[in-house]
Write a protein that holds these residues in place. Structure first.
Motif, PDB file in Angstrom:
ATOM      1  N   THR A  19       0.826  -1.208   0.000  1.00 56.73           N
ATOM      2  CA  THR A  19       0.000   0.000   0.000  1.00 56.73           C
ATOM      3  C   THR A  19       0.859   1.257   0.000  1.00 56.73           C
ATOM      4  N   LYS A  20       2.163   1.085   0.252  1.00 58.85           N
ATOM      5  CA  LYS A  20       3.037   2.263   0.276  1.00 58.85           C
ATOM      6  C   LYS A  20       4.299   2.026  -0.544  1.00 58.85           C
ATOM      7  N   GLU A  21       4.562   2.984  -1.395  1.00 64.05           N
ATOM      8  CA  GLU A  21       5.800   3.022  -2.161  1.00 64.05           C
ATOM      9  C   GLU A  21       6.230   4.482  -2.184  1.00 64.05           C
ATOM     10  N   THR A  22       7.509   4.718  -2.073  1.00 67.69           N
ATOM     11  CA  THR A  22       8.008   6.093  -2.055  1.00 67.69           C
ATOM     12  C   THR A  22       9.012   6.290  -3.182  1.00 67.69           C
ATOM     13  N   ILE A  23       8.725   7.226  -4.057  1.00 65.88           N
ATOM     14  CA  ILE A  23       9.615   7.567  -5.162  1.00 65.88           C
ATOM     15  C   ILE A  23      10.192   8.950  -4.903  1.00 65.88           C
ATOM     16  N   GLU A  24      11.487   9.041  -4.924  1.00 68.09           N
ATOM     17  CA  GLU A  24      12.152  10.314  -4.654  1.00 68.09           C
ATOM     18  C   GLU A  24      11.801  11.355  -5.711  1.00 68.09           C
ATOM     19  N   ASP A  25      11.520  12.557  -5.269  1.00 70.08           N
ATOM     20  CA  ASP A  25      11.184  13.680  -6.152  1.00 70.08           C
ATOM     21  C   ASP A  25       9.957  13.390  -7.014  1.00 70.08           C
ATOM     22  N   ALA A  26       9.002  12.679  -6.433  1.00 68.85           N
ATOM     23  CA  ALA A  26       7.805  12.313  -7.187  1.00 68.85           C
ATOM     24  C   ALA A  26       7.054  13.544  -7.699  1.00 68.85           C
ATOM     25  N   LYS A  27       7.018  14.611  -6.904  1.00 72.79           N
ATOM     26  CA  LYS A  27       6.302  15.822  -7.322  1.00 72.79           C
ATOM     27  C   LYS A  27       6.955  16.451  -8.552  1.00 72.79           C
ATOM     28  N   LYS A  28       8.290  16.549  -8.543  1.00 69.14           N
ATOM     29  CA  LYS A  28       9.000  17.132  -9.675  1.00 69.14           C
ATOM     30  C   LYS A  28       8.844  16.259 -10.923  1.00 69.14           C
ATOM     31  N   LYS A  29       8.917  14.969 -10.731  1.00 69.60           N
ATOM     32  CA  LYS A  29       8.780  14.047 -11.863  1.00 69.60           C
ATOM     33  C   LYS A  29       7.377  14.131 -12.460  1.00 69.60           C
ATOM     34  N   LEU A  30       6.375  14.266 -11.593  1.00 68.42           N
ATOM     35  CA  LEU A  30       5.007  14.392 -12.087  1.00 68.42           C
ATOM     36  C   LEU A  30       4.833  15.677 -12.885  1.00 68.42           C
ATOM     37  N   LYS A  31       5.452  16.759 -12.424  1.00 67.09           N
ATOM     38  CA  LYS A  31       5.325  18.043 -13.113  1.00 67.09           C
ATOM     39  C   LYS A  31       5.800  17.931 -14.558  1.00 67.09           C
ATOM     40  N   LYS A  32       6.905  17.225 -14.775  1.00 70.04           N
ATOM     41  CA  LYS A  32       7.415  17.030 -16.130  1.00 70.04           C
ATOM     42  C   LYS A  32       6.519  16.084 -16.928  1.00 70.04           C
ATOM     43  N   LEU A  33       6.052  15.051 -16.254  1.00 67.95           N
ATOM     44  CA  LEU A  33       5.280  14.023 -16.944  1.00 67.95           C
ATOM     45  C   LEU A  33       3.917  14.526 -17.396  1.00 67.95           C
ATOM     46  N   ARG A  34       3.279  15.357 -16.578  1.00 67.91           N
ATOM     47  CA  ARG A  34       1.940  15.801 -16.961  1.00 67.91           C
ATOM     48  C   ARG A  34       1.968  16.735 -18.168  1.00 67.91           C
ATOM     49  N   LYS A  35       3.092  17.380 -18.424  1.00 70.78           N
ATOM     50  CA  LYS A  35       3.218  18.170 -19.656  1.00 70.78           C
ATOM     51  C   LYS A  35       3.263  17.253 -20.872  1.00 70.78           C
ATOM     52  N   LYS A  36       3.893  16.104 -20.711  1.00 72.89           N
ATOM     53  CA  LYS A  36       3.919  15.119 -21.796  1.00 72.89           C
ATOM     54  C   LYS A  36       2.524  14.553 -22.040  1.00 72.89           C
ATOM     55  N   ILE A  37       1.786  14.324 -20.949  1.00 79.87           N
ATOM     56  CA  ILE A  37       0.411  13.832 -21.088  1.00 79.87           C
ATOM     57  C   ILE A  37      -0.442  14.857 -21.812  1.00 79.87           C
ATOM     58  N   SER A  38      -0.243  16.136 -21.485  1.00 76.59           N
ATOM     59  CA  SER A  38      -0.990  17.205 -22.141  1.00 76.59           C
ATOM     60  C   SER A  38      -0.697  17.245 -23.639  1.00 76.59           C
ATOM     61  N   LYS A  39       0.569  17.162 -23.990  1.00 76.14           N
ATOM     62  CA  LYS A  39       0.950  17.181 -25.405  1.00 76.14           C
ATOM     63  C   LYS A  39       0.378  15.973 -26.143  1.00 76.14           C
ATOM     64  N   LEU A  40       0.422  14.830 -25.483  1.00 77.61           N
ATOM     65  CA  LEU A  40      -0.123  13.612 -26.088  1.00 77.61           C
ATOM     66  C   LEU A  40      -1.630  13.753 -26.316  1.00 77.61           C
ATOM     67  N   GLN A  41      -2.315  14.351 -25.333  1.00 75.56           N
ATOM     68  CA  GLN A  41      -3.763  14.531 -25.474  1.00 75.56           C
ATOM     69  C   GLN A  41      -4.082  15.509 -26.596  1.00 75.56           C
ATOM     70  N   ASP A  42      -3.281  16.543 -26.784  1.00 73.88           N
ATOM     71  CA  ASP A  42      -3.490  17.475 -27.894  1.00 73.88           C
ATOM     72  C   ASP A  42      -3.445  16.736 -29.230  1.00 73.88           C
ATOM     73  N   THR A  43      -2.478  15.828 -29.354  1.00 74.47           N
ATOM     74  CA  THR A  43      -2.357  15.056 -30.593  1.00 74.47           C
ATOM     75  C   THR A  43      -3.543  14.121 -30.761  1.00 74.47           C
ATOM     76  N   MET A  44      -3.946  13.496 -29.663  1.00 68.59           N
ATOM     77  CA  MET A  44      -5.101  12.605 -29.703  1.00 68.59           C
ATOM     78  C   MET A  44      -6.360  13.366 -30.118  1.00 68.59           C
ATOM     79  N   TYR A  45      -6.509  14.586 -29.611  1.00 74.31           N
ATOM     80  CA  TYR A  45      -7.666  15.416 -29.951  1.00 74.31           C
ATOM     81  C   TYR A  45      -7.664  15.756 -31.444  1.00 74.31           C
ATOM     82  N   ALA A  46      -6.486  16.107 -31.967  1.00 72.15           N
ATOM     83  CA  ALA A  46      -6.381  16.453 -33.386  1.00 72.15           C
ATOM     84  C   ALA A  46      -6.683  15.249 -34.270  1.00 72.15           C
ATOM     85  N   GLU A  47      -6.216  14.092 -33.848  1.00 71.37           N
ATOM     86  CA  GLU A  47      -6.453  12.874 -34.638  1.00 71.37           C
ATOM     87  C   GLU A  47      -7.920  12.485 -34.620  1.00 71.37           C
ATOM     88  N   GLY A  48      -8.554  12.590 -33.450  1.00 71.79           N
ATOM     89  CA  GLY A  48      -9.986  12.328 -33.330  1.00 71.79           C
ATOM     90  C   GLY A  48     -10.400  10.893 -33.567  1.00 71.79           C
TER      91      GLY A  48
END
Length: 284
Positions: A19-48
């Motif tokens: 139930t518990k796992e700890t990843i160092e700098d998880a907040k910073k890593k998420l900040k970078k990753l969610r920008k990639k998710i956003s870009k991916l979703q933009d492409t998905m939206y354009a493709e439709g």
């Protein structure tokens, strides 16, 4: 991160999942990753061509609301829709148990997040079978009619529902936020101790907490019966919120990358005239 470490592929026992796992700098890593998710979703939206349905389940205080806020905050508002399913309304009870979920599905090009999902119909109603009577089902006359077979049949229909979605272009990803009973206790106490969090507390939370073992039995059963290759469940350790958010986001991104979304190309007759169009604008 290997998504398969969290995927339910074979019959599982929840007690074997951390139930518990700890990843160092998880907040910073998420900040970078969610920008990639956003870009991916933009492409998905354009493709439709595809839509994405993200299902979140977990015990009270498992962190679903804050996870949605943190993981999807960089996604264009037009590209993500969140639905939180509460007690069914009078109108919803006049339809089959999947109806209100079907009409909330994301359109192609969009992500849909179900905060609590159609699985409540084989979870909360299994722990509290009396709730089913509100659906006024002809074959459900008493509690004895609501046996394991009744809920397993519902799970089969959920599998059919999700299979239908997949065949029509919806990517289905399901996440169980695996919270420990001890951590839930800490989070409930925090709600009571912090005045700004008091509004989140309900005496009903303590009543449901007493049914913890029954909920875990129901979760384990549904995870084993409804995790399919094209609509998998992932068990996310939820005691550490930043880590849980990052793990889910990483799985989401890795799973969606498999689809190789591509934005449409300009028609040749337009592409051939790009220079001409630029000159028109520049010479205005």
């Amino acid at each position: 991160m290997n998504s398969d470490n969290y995927r339910v592929s074979d019959p599982i026992k929840l007690v074997n999942f951390e139930t518990k796992e700890t990843i160092e700098d998880a907040k910073k890593k998420l900040k970078k990753l969610r920008k990639k998710i956003s870009k991916l979703q933009d492409t998905m939206y354009a493709e439709g061509k595809y839509s994405v349905l993200i299902c979140l389940q977990g015990m009270d205080t498992s962190g679903k609301d804050s996870l949605i806020r943190e993981v999807f905050k960089d996604v264009n508002a037009r590209g993500v829709e969140v639905h939180s399913f509460k007690v069914p309304t009078e109108l919803e009870l006049k339809h089959d148990f999947l109806w209100r979920h079907y009409i909330a599905l994301p359109a192609k090009g969009k992500m849909g997040v179900f905060n609590r999902t159609h699985y409540e119909n084989v979870l909360v109603t299994r722990v509290h079978p009396e709730y089913v009577f509100g659906e006024n089902i002809p074959t459900a006359k008493n509690v004895e009619d609501l046996d394991d077979g009744f809920y397993h049949d519902r799970m089969d229909r959920i599998n059919d529902f999700e299979n239908h979605l997949v065949k029509n272009g919806t990517i289905v990803l399901k996440f169980f936020l695996n919270l420990s009973k001890e951590e839930q206790k800490n989070r409930l106490l925090r709600r009571l101790n912090l005045p700004e969090k008091n509004w989140k507390f309900s005496a009903g939370d303590l009543k449901e907490r007493k049914l913890w073992d029954k909920y875990m039995f129901c979760y384990e059963d549904l995870l084993n019966r409804t995790s399919k290759e094209k609509a998998p469940w992932f068990v996310i350790p939820a005691d550490d919120k930043p880590t849980a958010r990052y793990i889910l986001a990483d799985i989401l991104y890795n799973e969606l990358q498999k689809y190789d979304f591509k934005a449409p190309q300009l028609p040749k007759k337009i592409a051939d005239r790009i220079v001409e169009f630029k000159e028109q604008l520049e010479n205005e």
